[in-house]
Design a protein around this motif. Structure first.
Motif, PDB file in Angstrom:
ATOM      1  N   SER A  12       9.198   6.180   0.725  1.00 40.01           N
ATOM      2  CA  SER A  12       8.993   5.718  -0.594  1.00 40.01           C
ATOM      3  C   SER A  12       8.615   4.304  -0.848  1.00 40.01           C
ATOM      4  O   SER A  12       8.877   3.459   0.073  1.00 40.01           O
ATOM      5  CB  SER A  12      10.171   6.019  -1.634  1.00 40.01           C
ATOM      6  OG  SER A  12      11.285   5.283  -1.163  1.00 40.01           O
ATOM      7  N   ASP A  13       7.891   3.781  -2.006  1.00 36.79           N
ATOM      8  CA  ASP A  13       7.401   2.675  -2.302  1.00 36.79           C
ATOM      9  C   ASP A  13       8.557   1.838  -2.422  1.00 36.79           C
ATOM     10  O   ASP A  13       8.623   0.451  -2.157  1.00 36.79           O
ATOM     11  CB  ASP A  13       6.639   2.459  -3.529  1.00 36.79           C
ATOM     12  CG  ASP A  13       5.144   2.969  -3.479  1.00 36.79           C
ATOM     13  OD1 ASP A  13       4.898   3.468  -2.363  1.00 36.79           O
ATOM     14  OD2 ASP A  13       4.505   3.471  -4.341  1.00 36.79           O
ATOM     15  N   ILE A  73       9.999   0.422   0.780  1.00 32.87           N
ATOM     16  CA  ILE A  73       9.085  -0.527   1.414  1.00 32.87           C
ATOM     17  C   ILE A  73       9.181  -1.815   0.749  1.00 32.87           C
ATOM     18  O   ILE A  73       9.325  -3.150   1.271  1.00 32.87           O
ATOM     19  CB  ILE A  73       7.739  -0.102   1.462  1.00 32.87           C
ATOM     20  CG1 ILE A  73       7.433   1.199   2.424  1.00 32.87           C
ATOM     21  CG2 ILE A  73       6.704  -1.234   1.849  1.00 32.87           C
ATOM     22  CD1 ILE A  73       6.136   1.683   2.515  1.00 32.87           C
ATOM     23  N   ARG A 133      -0.856   2.506   2.185  1.00 31.51           N
ATOM     24  CA  ARG A 133      -0.483   2.798   1.098  1.00 31.51           C
ATOM     25  C   ARG A 133      -1.702   2.962  -0.153  1.00 31.51           C
ATOM     26  O   ARG A 133      -1.665   2.008  -0.828  1.00 31.51           O
ATOM     27  CB  ARG A 133       0.274   1.502   0.625  1.00 31.51           C
ATOM     28  CG  ARG A 133       1.979   1.746   1.079  1.00 31.51           C
ATOM     29  CD  ARG A 133       2.385   2.910  -0.023  1.00 31.51           C
ATOM     30  NE  ARG A 133       3.933   3.408   0.330  1.00 31.51           N
ATOM     31  CZ  ARG A 133       4.233   4.228   1.235  1.00 31.51           C
ATOM     32  NH1 ARG A 133       3.517   4.806   1.765  1.00 31.51           N
ATOM     33  NH2 ARG A 133       5.481   4.457   1.293  1.00 31.51           N
ATOM     34  N   ASP A 134      -2.426   3.765   0.072  1.00 30.59           N
ATOM     35  CA  ASP A 134      -3.590   4.135  -0.658  1.00 30.59           C
ATOM     36  C   ASP A 134      -3.118   4.867  -2.132  1.00 30.59           C
ATOM     37  O   ASP A 134      -4.123   5.015  -2.948  1.00 30.59           O
ATOM     38  CB  ASP A 134      -4.622   5.209  -0.122  1.00 30.59           C
ATOM     39  CG  ASP A 134      -4.177   6.169   0.496  1.00 30.59           C
ATOM     40  OD1 ASP A 134      -3.233   6.112   1.166  1.00 30.59           O
ATOM     41  OD2 ASP A 134      -5.080   7.001   0.623  1.00 30.59           O
ATOM     42  N   ALA A 156       0.373   5.963  -4.362  1.00 28.89           N
ATOM     43  CA  ALA A 156       1.957   5.736  -4.673  1.00 28.89           C
ATOM     44  C   ALA A 156       2.929   6.787  -4.307  1.00 28.89           C
ATOM     45  O   ALA A 156       2.346   7.985  -4.593  1.00 28.89           O
ATOM     46  CB  ALA A 156       1.915   5.361  -6.440  1.00 28.89           C
ATOM     47  N   HIS A 187       7.142   2.135  -7.214  1.00 28.55           N
ATOM     48  CA  HIS A 187       5.806   1.858  -7.370  1.00 28.55           C
ATOM     49  C   HIS A 187       5.649   0.442  -7.673  1.00 28.55           C
ATOM     50  O   HIS A 187       4.904  -0.461  -7.354  1.00 28.55           O
ATOM     51  CB  HIS A 187       4.770   2.880  -7.818  1.00 28.55           C
ATOM     52  CG  HIS A 187       3.263   2.440  -7.806  1.00 28.55           C
ATOM     53  ND1 HIS A 187       2.737   2.031  -6.453  1.00 28.55           N
ATOM     54  CD2 HIS A 187       2.366   2.173  -8.694  1.00 28.55           C
ATOM     55  CE1 HIS A 187       1.504   1.850  -6.605  1.00 28.55           C
ATOM     56  NE2 HIS A 187       1.193   1.776  -8.153  1.00 28.55           N
ATOM     57  N   LEU A 205       7.077  -2.200  -5.394  1.00 33.97           N
ATOM     58  CA  LEU A 205       6.036  -2.388  -4.055  1.00 33.97           C
ATOM     59  C   LEU A 205       4.914  -3.440  -4.772  1.00 33.97           C
ATOM     60  O   LEU A 205       4.536  -4.150  -3.912  1.00 33.97           O
ATOM     61  CB  LEU A 205       5.586  -1.251  -3.676  1.00 33.97           C
ATOM     62  CG  LEU A 205       4.621  -1.428  -2.563  1.00 33.97           C
ATOM     63  CD1 LEU A 205       5.304  -1.989  -1.473  1.00 33.97           C
ATOM     64  CD2 LEU A 205       4.151   0.168  -1.815  1.00 33.97           C
ATOM     65  N   ALA A 238      -2.077  -6.352   3.937  1.00 35.67           N
ATOM     66  CA  ALA A 238      -2.038  -4.907   3.985  1.00 35.67           C
ATOM     67  C   ALA A 238      -3.175  -4.541   4.636  1.00 35.67           C
ATOM     68  O   ALA A 238      -3.935  -5.151   5.179  1.00 35.67           O
ATOM     69  CB  ALA A 238      -1.884  -4.408   2.578  1.00 35.67           C
ATOM     70  N   PRO A 271      -3.977  -0.922  -1.132  1.00 35.84           N
ATOM     71  CA  PRO A 271      -3.606  -0.414  -2.438  1.00 35.84           C
ATOM     72  C   PRO A 271      -4.819  -1.426  -3.382  1.00 35.84           C
ATOM     73  O   PRO A 271      -5.095  -2.688  -2.999  1.00 35.84           O
ATOM     74  CB  PRO A 271      -2.299  -1.441  -2.496  1.00 35.84           C
ATOM     75  CG  PRO A 271      -1.506  -1.362  -1.038  1.00 35.84           C
ATOM     76  CD  PRO A 271      -2.866  -1.191  -0.244  1.00 35.84           C
TER      77      PRO A 271
END
Length: 863
Positions: free
Chosen positions: A105-106, A109, A130-131, A133, A138, A141, A152, A167
């Motif tokens: 999960s966001d 991270i 991480r394109d 969520a 979210h 992050l 990234a 992202p």
């Protein structure tokens, strides 16, 4: 002063002349090497096989093998210590089980980034796509990713559908693309640093991290005017599509060859749980480059590397660790001065491959023994591997499969060519052999059969058959090495003397054949033969030894008969050559039909002679040797006679030369000595004669040089009970002078047996008085050619008188051969010549008549 100047001038001229001679000799050797068969074969096989190998290499046929060699050398390269400037946070299987969620999960991270930022890293690289969520967290992050030291990753892909963006809220400066480029075999060996799509330049994830780290240390990066990427003072040379072992690699963008730091210990790796639980040493993070990525096999982010084929249990490497290896390579090159991989230019690689092909050709041509060739080839391959490995240790990658293949193919081609070549060429001289010569001759005969002769009846070609005179003497006295050199020099001299249109071949031991093409008449053929004889009359210098020789030449013109075979024409020339040798050597003779009959007769005579020796068809006749003072028989000369069962009496003048040429003179001569000794001993016993009665036996040149001659005579004397002084051995003047020192040594050994020794046919040879007195001989035998002319006006009587005086001054006695008249006898007596032999006294007698002569105690002066 004038004398000194003249001497200096003379020395300068001599010195200049010597230098000029050496230059000329070197020039001739160089020209000979250029046109030599050896160099032609080496050039042809090496260039041909190199072209083949380069063609295969050009289409990528050798690339898989070259890449396997690269992997093997990478595996053998010593591992470096882990790079302390980097830390990898690896998300392993235990981390995934603990979180009980994949993808993470966001929130997880974000929490990981926050925990790491507490330790003040230089830069953090998020090696996780991480394109989209993944709830929850979210917002957290997104907040963490706003930090300027977070990089990234995205994936550019080959198509729009394959593209995975970073992202969307991150600036481009904080995004790097995934640069894991695989070769056709699926192995990651290259580092794609940046690429341009025509509108913008995209930097790789690993390079972004490295440049951020270096920028904080004021290390600039730029593209030079030459289009090369430079960081600080380090230039990252762009990988060419044909560099090293590559030929078909897609080198789009700016790529370098990846130098792995280690197979399994390139950087320190900690788990996600360690970071979240605060179990990471802050010093591992502070001012470091931290990469976060998946190391769990279940995530399928694993790749083949050069270590995959050689490390059990470590067949693949995670993407995040490979990225760490890339970052470490850049930092090590810029900050530590560690060299990058370098490559030769294409033309240097081609020269490298061709050079090994030349080495293989030389080995294949020069080494004849298969085992030695195999060992030599293995050693050379080992040297190639050693050189290539040594270059690799110093960060150079050069082709190894291509040169090894070129060397083996060139060596094999050279061996095949050599086998083929020496099937039709002489191994010593390199000339065509008999088989190839007959092939050339056969083609000419067929061509002539297709066309009629010229209108004037002229022939189109001729064959010369050449034989070196006295070659056996050179071999026996100077050794086979000089004999071989003489043959080589002869072939070279003959070849230089002939037109390129003519064919020269070695068809026997010291025999050569020449095919004269376009020779339309006998006059032209004899002129060429004379020219060759003149060239061969010039001396040879071999190992500081001056050698004179000559050639006997047989000539055969082409025949018009359709059934005339090449062997027939070569045989005809050979027959004519034998006729030339029989007539005195250093001559030339043209084939005539009758010669063939003579040759057949000679061959039959040789066969019969061998049988005659085995079956003892010979008998001895004895010619008296008379003491000229008393007229009594002083001894006999034993002369061999042959009564052929079918052909009757055969003259010694006919069969003795054949026996000498074939070596049969040795067993025949031994039989003569044995029978003569038995006979004289028998007469001495039967007639109770004074043992001074002697028997003379002729020794041929071959007999005289036999190493066991002394032992044989000693055994014969012991077997017959004959006293040594009753046997006189006669050698000709020419035999004695052929090798003076050896002759003196042999005569001394014979004299030790108490034998009597005689120089036969004295006056017809080339004795030197400085040597004559050293010969331990008892008798000089004057040749009949001088005695027979004593009746006529001339100088022969004076010559005989001189020889008699010479002999007496050397304490020798004299035997005059060929006494046929009373006048000759009287003159010899006046000259105080001791002995005479000839038809005036008696012809050679069979054993019974010689016995009767002894029984009658004939006094030849009272007849």
């Amino acid at each position: 002063m004038g004398v000194n100047s003249a001497e200096k001038t003379s020395k300068s001229l001599v010195s200049a002349s010597t230098v000029l001679q050496y230059l000329c000799k070197g020039w001739r050797r160089g020209i000979g090497l250029i046109f030599s068969t050896e160099l032609k074969v080496i050039l042809i096989t090496s260039l041909t096989t190199s072209g083949l190998v380069l063609g295969i290499r050009q289409v990528g046929g050798l690339q898989p093998a070259e890449l396997l060699v690269f992997d093997r050398m990478m595996q053998l390269k010593p591992d470096q210590n882990p790079d302390s400037r980097l830390l990898v946070v690896g998300i392993n299987e235990a981390d995934i089980r603990t979180q009980n969620h994949w993808p993470l999960s966001d929130h997880v991270i974000a929490k990981t980034l926050a925990r790491l930022q507490q330790y003040k890293p230089q830069v953090i690289g998020l090696d996780i796509f991480r394109d989209i969520a993944i709830a929850p967290g979210h917002g957290s992050l997104q907040a963490q990713l706003q930090a300027p030291n977070v990089i990234a990753i995205n994936y550019l892909g080959n198509t729009e559908d394959e593209h995975i963006p970073a992202p969307p809220y991150l600036p481009q400066a904080q995004v790097g693309f995934s640069d894991l480029v695989s070769d056709p075999d699926g192995v990651v060996r290259r580092n794609l640093m940046f690429v341009s799509d025509g509108t913008a330049t995209h930097t790789s994830f690993a390079l972004k991290l490295a440049l951020y780290y270096l920028r904080e240390r004021q290390v600039p990066a730029q593209l030079t005017e030459a289009g090369e990427f430079q960081v600080g003072k380090t230039v990252f040379a762009k990988l060419r599509a044909t560099a090293g072992g590559y030929q078909t690699a897609d080198t789009a963008g700016y790529q370098i060859l990846l130098n792995y730091r280690s197979a399994s210990n390139a950087v320190r790796v900690v788990s996600l749980q360690q970071v979240l639980q605060g179990k990471v040493d802050p010093d591992w993070v502070k001012d470091k480059i931290v990469l976060i990525g998946v190391t769990a096999p279940s995530a399928k982010d694993l790749h083949y590397t050069p270590y995959s084929s050689g490390k059990q249990g470590n067949l693949q490497m995670s993407g995040v660790v490979i990225h760490a290896q890339m970052v470490s390579q850049v930092l090590s090159a810029v900050l530590d001065g560690q060299p990058l991989f370098w490559f030769w230019l294409d033309w240097v690689e081609i020269a490298w491959i061709v050079s090994w092909a030349v080495v293989g050709s030389i080995l294949g041509w020069q080494i004849r023994h298969w085992l030695v060739l195999g060992l030599g080839g293995g050693v050379v391959l080992g040297i190639l591997v050693g050189i290539g490995s040594g270059i690799f240790v110093h960060m150079g990658w050069v082709p190894m499969i291509a040169p090894a293949l070129a060397m083996m193919l060139a060596g094999g081609s050279a061996v095949a060519y050599r086998v083929f070549h020496y099937t039709f060429h002489d191994a010593l001289t390199g000339l065509p052999n008999r088989a190839l010569f007959l092939q050339h001759l056969n083609r000419l005969i067929r061509r002539q059969n297709r066309f009629t002769r010229n209108g004037n009846g002229q022939t189109n070609f001729a064959v010369l058959f050449l034989d070196l005179d006295r070659f056996k003497v050179v071999n026996d006295n100077l050794g086979h090495e000089i004999g071989d050199q003489l043959l080589i020099c002869t072939s070279q001299r003959l070849k230089r003397s002939l037109s390129p249109s003519h064919t020269l071949a070695r068809v026997g031991g010291d025999e050569f054949a020449v095919l004269l093409k376009g020779v339309s008449n006998l006059k032209r053929a004899t002129a060429i033969a004379s020219q060759l004889q003149q060239e061969m009359a010039l001396p040879f210098w071999i190992q500081d030894q001056e050698i004179f020789t000559s050639v006997s030449v047989g000539i055969a013109l082409s025949q018009t008969e359709s059934d005339h075979q090449p062997e027939d024409l070569l045989r005809d020339a050979h027959t004519a050559m034998y006729q030339a040798k029989a007539l005195g050597k250093a001559r030339q003779e043209v084939f005539a039909t009758g010669m063939r009959i003579q040759v057949v007769r000679r061959l039959q005579l040789e066969t019969d002679l061998r049988r005659a020796i085995e079956q003892q068809e010979f008998q001895l006749h004895y010619q008296p040797i008379v003491a000229l003072e008393t007229g009594r028989t002083a001894g006999f000369e034993a002369l061999v006679r042959w009564q052929h069962p079918q052909n009757g009496f055969i003259s010694p003048a006919e069969f003795i030369p054949v026996a000498e040429e074939t070596g049969l003179i040795v067993p025949l001569g031994q039989w003569v000595i044995r029978m003569a000794c038995q006979q004289i001993k028998q007469w001495q016993t039967e007639f109770k004669l004074d043992s001074a009665l002697m028997m003379s036996v002729n020794l041929s040149g071959q007999q005289f040089t036999q190493p066991d001659l002394v032992e044989f005579i000693e055994e014969t004397l012991a077997a017959t009970g004959l006293e040594g002084h009753s046997l006189k051995l006669e050698i000709t003047e020419s035999v004695a002078m052929n090798n003076v020192e050896s002759a003196i040594a042999m005569l001394a050994r014979l004299k030790a047996l108490n034998l009597q020794l005689s120089i036969d046919d004295f006056g017809t040879g080339y004795s030197s008085l400085s040597y004559l007195y050293r010969f331990p001989v008892d008798t000089l035998k004057i040749d009949r050619s001088f005695v027979s002319q004593m009746d006529a006006a001339g100088d022969d009587a004076a010559i005989v008188q001189t020889i008699v005086g010479l002999a007496h001054s050397l304490n020798m006695n004299v035997v005059a051969e060929g006494v046929e008249t009373a006048t000759q006898l009287a003159r010899l007596q006046t000259m105080r010549c001791e002995y005479g032999q000839g038809y005036f006294f008696s012809k050679p007698l069979p054993v019974q008549r010689a016995r009767d002569l002894l029984a009658a105690r004939t006094c030849w002066l009272e007849r």
